[in-house]
Design a protein around this motif. Structure first.
Motif, PDB file in Angstrom:
ATOM      1  N   VAL A 152       1.091  -1.273   0.067  1.00 26.70           N
ATOM      2  CA  VAL A 152       0.051   0.214   0.091  1.00 26.70           C
ATOM      3  C   VAL A 152       0.646   1.228  -0.045  1.00 26.70           C
ATOM      4  CG1 VAL A 152      -1.724   1.459   1.448  1.00 26.70           C
ATOM      5  CG2 VAL A 152      -2.150  -0.981   1.020  1.00 26.70           C
ATOM      6  N   ARG A 153       1.898   1.355   0.873  1.00 23.01           N
ATOM      7  CA  ARG A 153       2.727   2.311   0.891  1.00 23.01           C
ATOM      8  C   ARG A 153       3.383   2.508  -0.656  1.00 23.01           C
ATOM      9  NH1 ARG A 153       4.535   4.742   5.475  1.00 23.01           N
ATOM     10  NH2 ARG A 153       4.144   3.903   7.619  1.00 23.01           N
ATOM     11  N   HIS A 154       3.830   1.568  -1.199  1.00 22.14           N
ATOM     12  CA  HIS A 154       4.615   1.837  -2.546  1.00 22.14           C
ATOM     13  C   HIS A 154       3.376   2.278  -3.376  1.00 22.14           C
ATOM     14  CE1 HIS A 154       6.926   1.051  -6.306  1.00 22.14           C
ATOM     15  NE2 HIS A 154       5.854   0.301  -6.498  1.00 22.14           N
ATOM     16  N   GLN A 157       3.012   5.820  -2.883  1.00 16.46           N
ATOM     17  CA  GLN A 157       4.017   6.755  -3.467  1.00 16.46           C
ATOM     18  C   GLN A 157       4.115   6.928  -4.965  1.00 16.46           C
ATOM     19  OE1 GLN A 157       7.917   4.679  -2.708  1.00 16.46           O
ATOM     20  NE2 GLN A 157       9.009   6.426  -3.311  1.00 16.46           N
ATOM     21  N   VAL A 158       3.547   5.717  -5.716  1.00 17.62           N
ATOM     22  CA  VAL A 158       3.467   5.890  -7.129  1.00 17.62           C
ATOM     23  C   VAL A 158       2.466   6.956  -7.253  1.00 17.62           C
ATOM     24  CG1 VAL A 158       2.807   4.888  -9.044  1.00 17.62           C
ATOM     25  CG2 VAL A 158       4.299   3.825  -7.528  1.00 17.62           C
ATOM     26  N   GLN A 159       1.217   7.177  -6.530  1.00 16.83           N
ATOM     27  CA  GLN A 159       0.258   7.926  -6.844  1.00 16.83           C
ATOM     28  C   GLN A 159       0.562   9.538  -6.382  1.00 16.83           C
ATOM     29  OE1 GLN A 159      -2.659   7.264  -8.503  1.00 16.83           O
ATOM     30  NE2 GLN A 159      -1.636   5.319  -8.710  1.00 16.83           N
ATOM     31  N   GLY A 160       1.745   9.729  -5.913  1.00  9.41           N
ATOM     32  CA  GLY A 160       2.184  10.902  -5.438  1.00  9.41           C
ATOM     33  C   GLY A 160       1.624  11.329  -4.196  1.00  9.41           C
ATOM     34  N   ALA A 161       1.201  10.656  -3.210  1.00 12.30           N
ATOM     35  CA  ALA A 161       0.493  11.079  -2.010  1.00 12.30           C
ATOM     36  C   ALA A 161       1.641  11.621  -1.241  1.00 12.30           C
ATOM     37  CB  ALA A 161      -0.096   9.557  -1.686  1.00 12.30           C
ATOM     38  N   GLU A 184     -11.579   7.977  -6.409  1.00 12.05           N
ATOM     39  CA  GLU A 184     -12.456   6.837  -6.698  1.00 12.05           C
ATOM     40  C   GLU A 184     -11.654   5.942  -7.713  1.00 12.05           C
ATOM     41  OE1 GLU A 184     -16.586   6.021  -9.407  1.00 12.05           O
ATOM     42  OE2 GLU A 184     -16.077   8.245  -8.767  1.00 12.05           O
ATOM     43  N   ALA A 185     -10.740   6.478  -8.308  1.00 14.50           N
ATOM     44  CA  ALA A 185     -10.114   5.366  -9.079  1.00 14.50           C
ATOM     45  C   ALA A 185      -9.127   4.736  -8.046  1.00 14.50           C
ATOM     46  CB  ALA A 185      -9.153   6.100 -10.126  1.00 14.50           C
ATOM     47  N   MET A 186      -8.666   5.409  -7.168  1.00 15.07           N
ATOM     48  CA  MET A 186      -7.487   4.732  -6.227  1.00 15.07           C
ATOM     49  C   MET A 186      -8.067   3.858  -5.287  1.00 15.07           C
ATOM     50  SD  MET A 186      -5.161   7.801  -4.771  1.00 15.07           S
ATOM     51  CE  MET A 186      -4.432   7.012  -3.544  1.00 15.07           C
ATOM     52  N   ALA A 187      -9.265   3.833  -4.982  1.00 21.56           N
ATOM     53  CA  ALA A 187     -10.065   2.832  -3.993  1.00 21.56           C
ATOM     54  C   ALA A 187     -10.318   1.542  -4.856  1.00 21.56           C
ATOM     55  CB  ALA A 187     -11.310   3.441  -3.542  1.00 21.56           C
ATOM     56  N   GLU A 188     -10.634   1.623  -6.038  1.00 24.47           N
ATOM     57  CA  GLU A 188     -10.811   0.511  -6.933  1.00 24.47           C
ATOM     58  C   GLU A 188      -9.467  -0.114  -7.236  1.00 24.47           C
ATOM     59  OE1 GLU A 188     -12.592   1.560 -10.642  1.00 24.47           O
ATOM     60  OE2 GLU A 188     -14.488   2.317  -9.602  1.00 24.47           O
ATOM     61  N   ALA A 189      -8.474   0.729  -7.548  1.00 19.53           N
ATOM     62  CA  ALA A 189      -7.000  -0.079  -7.667  1.00 19.53           C
ATOM     63  C   ALA A 189      -6.551  -0.528  -6.447  1.00 19.53           C
ATOM     64  CB  ALA A 189      -6.117   1.190  -8.078  1.00 19.53           C
ATOM     65  N   LEU A 190      -6.914  -0.289  -5.179  1.00 24.57           N
ATOM     66  CA  LEU A 190      -6.484  -0.678  -3.927  1.00 24.57           C
ATOM     67  C   LEU A 190      -7.092  -1.917  -3.766  1.00 24.57           C
ATOM     68  CD1 LEU A 190      -5.734   2.180  -1.405  1.00 24.57           C
ATOM     69  CD2 LEU A 190      -4.115   0.608  -1.909  1.00 24.57           C
ATOM     70  N   ALA A 191      -8.142  -1.841  -4.044  1.00 31.08           N
ATOM     71  CA  ALA A 191      -9.009  -3.168  -3.744  1.00 31.08           C
ATOM     72  C   ALA A 191      -8.627  -4.242  -4.871  1.00 31.08           C
ATOM     73  CB  ALA A 191     -10.458  -2.775  -4.011  1.00 31.08           C
ATOM     74  N   HIS A 192      -8.123  -3.930  -5.959  1.00 30.48           N
ATOM     75  CA  HIS A 192      -7.615  -4.882  -6.788  1.00 30.48           C
ATOM     76  C   HIS A 192      -6.308  -5.367  -6.422  1.00 30.48           C
ATOM     77  CE1 HIS A 192      -6.897  -7.119 -10.524  1.00 30.48           C
ATOM     78  NE2 HIS A 192      -5.967  -6.326 -10.817  1.00 30.48           N
ATOM     79  N   LEU A 193      -5.403  -4.479  -5.992  1.00 32.07           N
ATOM     80  CA  LEU A 193      -4.125  -4.827  -5.632  1.00 32.07           C
ATOM     81  C   LEU A 193      -4.040  -5.404  -4.217  1.00 32.07           C
ATOM     82  CD1 LEU A 193      -1.087  -3.828  -6.014  1.00 32.07           C
ATOM     83  CD2 LEU A 193      -1.522  -2.145  -4.304  1.00 32.07           C
ATOM     84  N   THR A 194      -5.003  -5.601  -3.523  1.00 32.96           N
ATOM     85  CA  THR A 194      -4.887  -6.453  -2.150  1.00 32.96           C
ATOM     86  C   THR A 194      -5.953  -7.388  -2.084  1.00 32.96           C
ATOM     87  OG1 THR A 194      -6.395  -4.537  -1.170  1.00 32.96           O
ATOM     88  CG2 THR A 194      -4.091  -4.424  -0.977  1.00 32.96           C
ATOM     89  N   SER A 195      -6.589  -7.648  -3.363  1.00 30.42           N
ATOM     90  CA  SER A 195      -7.536  -8.680  -3.213  1.00 30.42           C
ATOM     91  C   SER A 195      -8.888  -8.230  -2.439  1.00 30.42           C
ATOM     92  CB  SER A 195      -7.092 -10.130  -2.935  1.00 30.42           C
ATOM     93  OG  SER A 195      -6.105 -10.389  -4.180  1.00 30.42           O
TER      94      SER A 195
END
Length: 204
Positions: A152-154, A157-161, A184-195
């Motif tokens: 999640v941290r990585h 970082q990629v998203q410029g947080a 909105e797009a980040m929430a979807e991507a995080l859900a996908h990234l972490t199953s």
């Protein structure tokens, strides 16, 4: 959702002359009144002996300011600070502090002349300025298992947080500041990234 707004990217300067008086407009990017007042003090020290140090600032979006203020510094009321502020708002100069340092040339300009001179000085400085677009930020909270923390941290970082912090309990909760329009797009991507294990909430 808040909209992006225009702001000056760095300092700018312009000298306007009117009947032997000089009006030097100095623009500084600022994010608070305290920062503006500290800048004013520095200008007074660096450019001593002027007749007036008139100023105006806009914090946030110039179309919907978080705060705005001005000061005539001894000039007739309404002839300096107000015209300067009007120019900042008309030109949509967000997060901007303008100071006009006037050295009197011996010839009185009258109220109309002062309004024009102070406005022209600030407008000229804005013509010299570099601009950028300020994206509104939102605070997000992401709760997930410890095993996903580095992932999640990585991702953040990629998203410029910015302002990424973590609190540890039964799970890890990571808070960060991100562009509001990305949420909105980040929430979807995080859900996908972490199953589906990471849950993101946007604070209002």
């Amino acid at each position: 959702m808040k909209q992006a707004y225009r702001a000056i990217a760095d300092k700018a300067e312009y000298v306007h002359e009117e009947k032997r008086s000089t009006f030097t407009a100095l623009l500084h990017p600022v994010r608070s009144r305290e920062e503006a007042m500290a800048t004013l003090q520095a200008i007074r020290l660096n450019r001593p002996g002027a007749s007036h140090y008139c100023w105006a600032y806009v914090l946030g979006d110039a179309l919907q300011p978080q705060a705005a203020a001005f000061n005539d510094d001894g000039e007739p009321s309404g002839t300096a600070g107000r015209p300067m502020l009007n120019v900042l708002m008309h030109r949509e100069a967000g997060d901007c502090f303008a100071v006009v340092v006037r050295f009197f040339g011996g010839v009185k300009l009258g109220a109309g002349g002062l309004v024009r001179a102070y406005g022209a000085a600030v407008s000229g400085a804005l013509d010299q300025a570099r601009w950028y677009s300020v994206e509104p930020l939102a605070t997000v909270r992401i709760a997930t298992a410890f095993a996903n923390e580095q992932k999640v941290r990585h991702f953040l970082q990629v998203q410029g947080a910015d302002h990424v912090q973590a609190a540890y309990g039964e799970r890890v909760e990571i808070t960060a500041r991100v562009a509001e329009q990305q949420c909105e797009a980040m929430a979807e991507a995080l859900a996908h990234l972490t199953s589906g294990q990471a849950k993101m909430v946007v604070d209002s």
